[in-house]
Design a protein around this motif. Structure first.
Motif, PDB file in Angstrom:
ATOM      1  N   GLU A   5      37.735  -8.847 -24.692  1.00 35.78           N
ATOM      2  CA  GLU A   5      37.432 -10.093 -25.022  1.00 35.78           C
ATOM      3  C   GLU A   5      37.799 -10.441 -26.426  1.00 35.78           C
ATOM      4  N   LEU A   6      37.339  -9.476 -27.396  1.00 34.74           N
ATOM      5  CA  LEU A   6      37.672  -9.596 -28.754  1.00 34.74           C
ATOM      6  C   LEU A   6      39.321  -9.303 -28.977  1.00 34.74           C
ATOM      7  N   LEU A   7      39.683  -8.351 -28.422  1.00 40.09           N
ATOM      8  CA  LEU A   7      41.136  -7.940 -28.526  1.00 40.09           C
ATOM      9  C   LEU A   7      41.956  -9.121 -27.951  1.00 40.09           C
ATOM     10  N   ASP A   8      41.519  -9.773 -26.947  1.00 41.13           N
ATOM     11  CA  ASP A   8      42.289 -10.671 -26.280  1.00 41.13           C
ATOM     12  C   ASP A   8      42.438 -11.978 -27.429  1.00 41.13           C
ATOM     13  N   ALA A   9      40.905 -12.330 -27.818  1.00 37.62           N
ATOM     14  CA  ALA A   9      41.040 -13.456 -28.899  1.00 37.62           C
ATOM     15  C   ALA A   9      42.043 -13.176 -29.879  1.00 37.62           C
ATOM     16  N   LEU A  10      41.886 -11.844 -30.365  1.00 44.40           N
ATOM     17  CA  LEU A  10      42.620 -11.626 -31.662  1.00 44.40           C
ATOM     18  C   LEU A  10      43.918 -11.689 -31.389  1.00 44.40           C
ATOM     19  N   ALA A  11      44.445 -11.417 -30.239  1.00 44.29           N
ATOM     20  CA  ALA A  11      45.786 -11.239 -29.776  1.00 44.29           C
ATOM     21  C   ALA A  11      46.407 -12.813 -29.861  1.00 44.29           C
ATOM     22  N   VAL A  12      45.737 -13.685 -29.278  1.00 41.96           N
ATOM     23  CA  VAL A  12      45.866 -15.119 -29.506  1.00 41.96           C
ATOM     24  C   VAL A  12      45.982 -15.661 -30.804  1.00 41.96           C
ATOM     25  N   ALA A  13      45.127 -15.250 -31.615  1.00 46.54           N
ATOM     26  CA  ALA A  13      44.908 -15.610 -33.037  1.00 46.54           C
ATOM     27  C   ALA A  13      46.222 -15.027 -33.637  1.00 46.54           C
ATOM     28  N   LYS A  17      50.024 -16.276 -36.891  1.00 45.85           N
ATOM     29  CA  LYS A  17      50.688 -15.750 -38.386  1.00 45.85           C
ATOM     30  C   LYS A  17      52.119 -16.092 -37.935  1.00 45.85           C
ATOM     31  N   ASP A  18      52.789 -16.240 -36.932  1.00 49.45           N
ATOM     32  CA  ASP A  18      54.276 -16.520 -36.829  1.00 49.45           C
ATOM     33  C   ASP A  18      54.166 -18.239 -36.214  1.00 49.45           C
ATOM     34  N   THR A  19      53.142 -18.858 -36.403  1.00 48.35           N
ATOM     35  CA  THR A  19      53.423 -20.345 -36.002  1.00 48.35           C
ATOM     36  C   THR A  19      53.590 -21.093 -37.275  1.00 48.35           C
ATOM     37  N   THR A  20      54.609 -21.514 -37.590  1.00 48.65           N
ATOM     38  CA  THR A  20      54.883 -22.258 -39.042  1.00 48.65           C
ATOM     39  C   THR A  20      54.419 -23.726 -39.007  1.00 48.65           C
ATOM     40  N   ARG A  21      53.983 -24.111 -40.078  1.00 50.12           N
ATOM     41  CA  ARG A  21      53.641 -25.634 -40.138  1.00 50.12           C
ATOM     42  C   ARG A  21      54.830 -26.189 -40.952  1.00 50.12           C
ATOM     43  N   HIS A  22      54.520 -27.503 -41.022  1.00 48.93           N
ATOM     44  CA  HIS A  22      55.540 -28.182 -41.654  1.00 48.93           C
ATOM     45  C   HIS A  22      55.621 -27.932 -43.253  1.00 48.93           C
ATOM     46  N   CYS A  23      54.475 -27.576 -43.783  1.00 51.10           N
ATOM     47  CA  CYS A  23      54.397 -27.278 -45.350  1.00 51.10           C
ATOM     48  C   CYS A  23      55.205 -26.137 -45.761  1.00 51.10           C
ATOM     49  N   TYR A  24      55.562 -26.086 -46.735  1.00 48.72           N
ATOM     50  CA  TYR A  24      56.227 -24.798 -47.465  1.00 48.72           C
ATOM     51  C   TYR A  24      55.280 -24.394 -48.483  1.00 48.72           C
ATOM     52  N   THR A  25      55.655 -22.945 -48.832  1.00 51.80           N
ATOM     53  CA  THR A  25      54.924 -22.254 -49.935  1.00 51.80           C
ATOM     54  C   THR A  25      55.461 -22.714 -51.113  1.00 51.80           C
ATOM     55  N   VAL A  26      54.994 -22.016 -52.044  1.00 51.55           N
ATOM     56  CA  VAL A  26      55.700 -22.141 -53.633  1.00 51.55           C
ATOM     57  C   VAL A  26      57.014 -21.530 -53.377  1.00 51.55           C
ATOM     58  N   LEU A  68      43.284 -22.866 -33.770  1.00 53.26           N
ATOM     59  CA  LEU A  68      43.599 -22.081 -32.723  1.00 53.26           C
ATOM     60  C   LEU A  68      44.305 -22.599 -31.430  1.00 53.26           C
ATOM     61  N   GLY A  69      44.302 -23.743 -31.215  1.00 54.98           N
ATOM     62  CA  GLY A  69      44.866 -24.386 -30.235  1.00 54.98           C
ATOM     63  C   GLY A  69      46.622 -24.401 -30.412  1.00 54.98           C
ATOM     64  N   GLU A  70      46.858 -24.337 -31.941  1.00 59.32           N
ATOM     65  CA  GLU A  70      48.336 -24.328 -32.220  1.00 59.32           C
ATOM     66  C   GLU A  70      48.786 -23.203 -31.843  1.00 59.32           C
ATOM     67  N   ALA A  71      48.198 -22.083 -31.504  1.00 57.26           N
ATOM     68  CA  ALA A  71      48.837 -20.674 -30.925  1.00 57.26           C
ATOM     69  C   ALA A  71      49.450 -21.170 -29.590  1.00 57.26           C
ATOM     70  N   PHE A  72      49.057 -22.316 -28.944  1.00 55.43           N
ATOM     71  CA  PHE A  72      49.794 -22.448 -27.814  1.00 55.43           C
ATOM     72  C   PHE A  72      50.678 -23.751 -28.093  1.00 55.43           C
ATOM     73  N   THR A  73      50.328 -24.696 -28.893  1.00 53.91           N
ATOM     74  CA  THR A  73      51.258 -25.948 -28.873  1.00 53.91           C
ATOM     75  C   THR A  73      52.168 -25.713 -30.278  1.00 53.91           C
ATOM     76  N   GLY A  74      52.000 -24.872 -30.996  1.00 54.96           N
ATOM     77  CA  GLY A  74      52.801 -24.874 -32.463  1.00 54.96           C
ATOM     78  C   GLY A  74      52.309 -25.911 -33.430  1.00 54.96           C
ATOM     79  N   ASP A  75      52.503 -25.986 -34.534  1.00 46.97           N
ATOM     80  CA  ASP A  75      52.154 -26.840 -35.248  1.00 46.97           C
ATOM     81  C   ASP A  75      52.580 -28.002 -35.370  1.00 46.97           C
ATOM     82  N   ILE A  76      51.996 -29.129 -35.516  1.00 47.96           N
ATOM     83  CA  ILE A  76      52.680 -30.565 -35.368  1.00 47.96           C
ATOM     84  C   ILE A  76      52.096 -31.313 -36.588  1.00 47.96           C
ATOM     85  N   PRO A  77      53.202 -31.599 -37.247  1.00 45.64           N
ATOM     86  CA  PRO A  77      52.696 -32.514 -38.550  1.00 45.64           C
ATOM     87  C   PRO A  77      51.831 -33.623 -38.198  1.00 45.64           C
ATOM     88  N   SER A  78      50.740 -33.970 -39.204  1.00 45.29           N
ATOM     89  CA  SER A  78      49.953 -35.099 -38.924  1.00 45.29           C
ATOM     90  C   SER A  78      50.785 -36.332 -38.569  1.00 45.29           C
TER      91      SER A  78
END
Length: 179
Positions: A5-13, A17-26, A68-78
């Motif tokens: 269960e731990l490994l499955d949860a970490l795989a979702v999480a 790391k690869d789901t990008t947000r609308h925001c940019y880094t410095v 965590l839901g964004e692992a399935f939906t992707g990031d959606i700006p507010s």
């Protein structure tokens, strides 16, 4: 939690790391959802002394799992989220219910920090990455979440001052401390 269960949860999480947000880094690259969640949780850790009445460990847990839901939906700006997106993201047990109700002190702190981290990230990112809606959003986003706390209200005011300085300077790609 069982090892599988731990490994499955970490795989979702890991997807965050690869789901990008609308925001940019410095540095000008898209921020990942995982980076947003980590820094929001770090903010809660740093704010422990400001909220002695709150269970800040619970706030940190809320911030670590809130996207965590964004692992399935992707990031959606507010400003582009629909009710359907919100519903999909909020289907995760009792802690999510508390987070959504925003009735406890911990849930109120969590939501303020979640909003604030996005504003801070925009203040740090190059203006060239902002779209027109973000100028007003960075001035107004999260004020309603801060209203219950004098400290969070003062913090949001400082963030607004950073926003105004950034916009007035019109500088692109420079860290806020250089303004």
């Amino acid at each position: 939690m069982e090892p599988r269960e731990l490994l499955d949860a970490l795989a979702v999480a890991d997807r965050l790391k690869d789901t990008t947000r609308h925001c940019y880094t410095v540095g000008g690259r898209h921020e990942s959802v995982a980076e947003h969640s980590w820094r929001a949780a770090l903010m809660a850790y740093f704010l422990r002394d400001e909220f002695p009445e709150a269970d800040m460990d619970k706030v940190i847990k809320m911030l670590l799992i809130h996207d965590l839901g964004e692992a399935f939906t992707g990031d959606i700006p507010s400003f582009r989220k629909t009710e359907e997106n919100e519903t999909t993201e909020e289907k995760m047990r009792a802690l999510y219910e508390e987070m959504a109700a925003r009735e406890t002190t911990e849930a109120k702190i969590y939501k303020a920090i979640d909003n604030f981290e996005a504003v801070i990230q925009h203040n740090e990112s190059p203006l060239s990455t902002w779209i027109p809606e973000e100028y007003e959003l960075n001035r107004t986003y999260g004020w309603d979440k801060a209203a219950f706390s004098p400290y969070l209200t003062a913090l949001r005011q400082e963030m607004l001052e950073d926003t105004e300085k950034k916009i007035a300077a019109g500088l692109d790609g420079e860290p806020m401390e250089e303004y």
